[in-house]
Scaffold this motif. Structure first.
Motif, mmCIF file in Angstrom:
data_model
loop_
_atom_site.group_PDB
_atom_site.id
_atom_site.type_symbol
_atom_site.label_atom_id
_atom_site.label_comp_id
_atom_site.label_asym_id
_atom_site.label_seq_id
_atom_site.Cartn_x
_atom_site.Cartn_y
_atom_site.Cartn_z
ATOM 1 N N GLY A 145 0.805 -1.207 0.000
ATOM 2 C CA GLY A 145 0.000 0.000 0.000
ATOM 3 C C GLY A 145 0.836 1.253 0.000
ATOM 4 O O GLY A 145 2.054 1.214 -0.012
ATOM 5 N N GLY A 146 0.127 2.340 0.023
ATOM 6 C CA GLY A 146 0.780 3.636 0.013
ATOM 7 C C GLY A 146 0.099 4.545 1.005
ATOM 8 O O GLY A 146 -0.578 4.091 1.921
ATOM 9 N N SER A 147 0.284 5.805 0.827
ATOM 10 C CA SER A 147 -0.304 6.761 1.760
ATOM 11 C C SER A 147 -1.572 7.360 1.164
ATOM 12 O O SER A 147 -1.683 7.543 -0.043
ATOM 13 C CB SER A 147 0.701 7.854 2.088
ATOM 14 O OG SER A 147 0.994 8.597 0.927
ATOM 15 N N ILE A 148 -2.476 7.663 2.033
ATOM 16 C CA ILE A 148 -3.704 8.345 1.636
ATOM 17 C C ILE A 148 -3.791 9.574 2.535
ATOM 18 O O ILE A 148 -4.149 9.468 3.710
ATOM 19 C CB ILE A 148 -4.927 7.424 1.785
ATOM 20 C CG1 ILE A 148 -4.733 6.184 0.928
ATOM 21 C CG2 ILE A 148 -6.199 8.171 1.428
ATOM 22 C CD1 ILE A 148 -5.804 5.137 1.076
ATOM 23 N N PRO A 149 -3.456 10.739 2.013
ATOM 24 C CA PRO A 149 -3.328 11.932 2.841
ATOM 25 C C PRO A 149 -4.551 12.282 3.680
ATOM 26 O O PRO A 149 -4.413 12.792 4.785
ATOM 27 C CB PRO A 149 -3.029 13.045 1.819
ATOM 28 C CG PRO A 149 -2.415 12.325 0.664
ATOM 29 C CD PRO A 149 -3.089 10.991 0.621
ATOM 30 N N ILE A 150 -5.742 11.996 3.213
ATOM 31 C CA ILE A 150 -6.927 12.400 3.967
ATOM 32 C C ILE A 150 -7.054 11.653 5.292
ATOM 33 O O ILE A 150 -7.700 12.132 6.221
ATOM 34 C CB ILE A 150 -8.202 12.250 3.122
ATOM 35 C CG1 ILE A 150 -9.322 13.068 3.751
ATOM 36 C CG2 ILE A 150 -8.585 10.791 2.963
ATOM 37 C CD1 ILE A 150 -10.478 13.353 2.865
ATOM 38 N N VAL A 151 -6.404 10.498 5.431
ATOM 39 C CA VAL A 151 -6.475 9.748 6.686
ATOM 40 C C VAL A 151 -5.907 10.581 7.839
ATOM 41 O O VAL A 151 -6.456 10.577 8.944
ATOM 42 C CB VAL A 151 -5.760 8.386 6.552
ATOM 43 C CG1 VAL A 151 -5.674 7.675 7.888
ATOM 44 C CG2 VAL A 151 -6.484 7.510 5.540
ATOM 45 N N PRO A 179 -12.430 7.911 13.369
ATOM 46 C CA PRO A 179 -11.798 6.603 13.164
ATOM 47 C C PRO A 179 -11.878 6.200 11.685
ATOM 48 O O PRO A 179 -12.907 6.394 11.039
ATOM 49 C CB PRO A 179 -12.625 5.652 14.023
ATOM 50 C CG PRO A 179 -13.427 6.512 14.924
ATOM 51 C CD PRO A 179 -13.591 7.835 14.236
ATOM 52 N N THR A 180 -10.806 5.646 11.193
ATOM 53 C CA THR A 180 -10.742 5.297 9.777
ATOM 54 C C THR A 180 -10.096 3.931 9.596
ATOM 55 O O THR A 180 -9.101 3.629 10.248
ATOM 56 C CB THR A 180 -9.913 6.348 9.010
ATOM 57 O OG1 THR A 180 -10.458 7.643 9.275
ATOM 58 C CG2 THR A 180 -9.917 6.099 7.524
ATOM 59 N N ILE A 181 -10.669 3.142 8.727
ATOM 60 C CA ILE A 181 -10.089 1.856 8.338
ATOM 61 C C ILE A 181 -9.809 1.937 6.848
ATOM 62 O O ILE A 181 -10.700 2.257 6.063
ATOM 63 C CB ILE A 181 -11.044 0.692 8.629
ATOM 64 C CG1 ILE A 181 -11.322 0.589 10.123
ATOM 65 C CG2 ILE A 181 -10.470 -0.619 8.079
ATOM 66 C CD1 ILE A 181 -12.383 -0.419 10.481
ATOM 67 N N VAL A 182 -8.584 1.675 6.476
ATOM 68 C CA VAL A 182 -8.203 1.691 5.069
ATOM 69 C C VAL A 182 -7.919 0.256 4.645
ATOM 70 O O VAL A 182 -7.111 -0.429 5.265
ATOM 71 C CB VAL A 182 -6.947 2.573 4.840
ATOM 72 C CG1 VAL A 182 -6.536 2.554 3.381
ATOM 73 C CG2 VAL A 182 -7.210 3.994 5.308
ATOM 74 N N THR A 183 -8.610 -0.176 3.634
ATOM 75 C CA THR A 183 -8.411 -1.533 3.132
ATOM 76 C C THR A 183 -8.250 -1.492 1.625
ATOM 77 O O THR A 183 -8.595 -0.504 0.981
ATOM 78 C CB THR A 183 -9.608 -2.441 3.468
ATOM 79 O OG1 THR A 183 -10.778 -1.907 2.839
ATOM 80 C CG2 THR A 183 -9.844 -2.525 4.952
ATOM 81 N N GLY A 184 -7.748 -2.551 1.098
ATOM 82 C CA GLY A 184 -7.615 -2.670 -0.349
ATOM 83 C C GLY A 184 -8.001 -4.065 -0.794
ATOM 84 O O GLY A 184 -7.749 -5.037 -0.090
ATOM 85 N N PHE A 185 -8.610 -4.137 -1.916
ATOM 86 C CA PHE A 185 -9.072 -5.434 -2.404
ATOM 87 C C PHE A 185 -8.649 -5.669 -3.843
ATOM 88 O O PHE A 185 -9.342 -6.297 -4.603
ATOM 89 C CB PHE A 185 -10.592 -5.539 -2.264
ATOM 90 C CG PHE A 185 -11.013 -5.478 -0.834
ATOM 91 C CD1 PHE A 185 -10.953 -6.611 -0.048
ATOM 92 C CD2 PHE A 185 -11.400 -4.293 -0.262
ATOM 93 C CE1 PHE A 185 -11.300 -6.560 1.293
ATOM 94 C CE2 PHE A 185 -11.751 -4.233 1.075
ATOM 95 C CZ PHE A 185 -11.700 -5.362 1.848
ATOM 96 N N THR A 186 -7.501 -5.141 -4.182
ATOM 97 C CA THR A 186 -6.987 -5.419 -5.506
ATOM 98 C C THR A 186 -6.357 -6.794 -5.522
ATOM 99 O O THR A 186 -5.909 -7.301 -4.500
ATOM 100 C CB THR A 186 -5.938 -4.376 -5.934
ATOM 101 O OG1 THR A 186 -4.877 -4.367 -4.982
ATOM 102 C CG2 THR A 186 -6.545 -2.986 -6.047
#
Length: 64
Positions: free
Chosen positions: A4-10, A19-26
């Motif tokens: 993964g990488g960075s997501i500035p809005i987090v 609270p934020t959960i960042v996931t990826g499903f690629t």
């Protein structure tokens, strides 16, 4: 596999106490960050199923 990488809005969400959960499903064969960037339908299905489970599973635990 964790990637993964960075997501500035987090960081903005965290600063506001959201609270934020960042996931990826690629999937490995998804052409992400390519000239024809896209995601296969299976990745969307996995994301939907995971989101649904994250929202409904706690309610099922409460009802036990």
């Amino acid at each position: 596999m964790r990637t993964g990488g960075s997501i500035p809005i987090v960081a903005d969400f965290a600063a506001k106490g959201i609270p934020t959960i960042v996931t990826g499903f690629t999937l490995p064969d998804d052409p992400i960050h390519a000239p024809n960037e896209s995601i296969w339908e299976r990745g969307l299905q996995l994301g939907y199923a995971s989101g649904h489970e994250m929202l409904t599973a706690p309610a099922a635990l409460r009802d036990q």
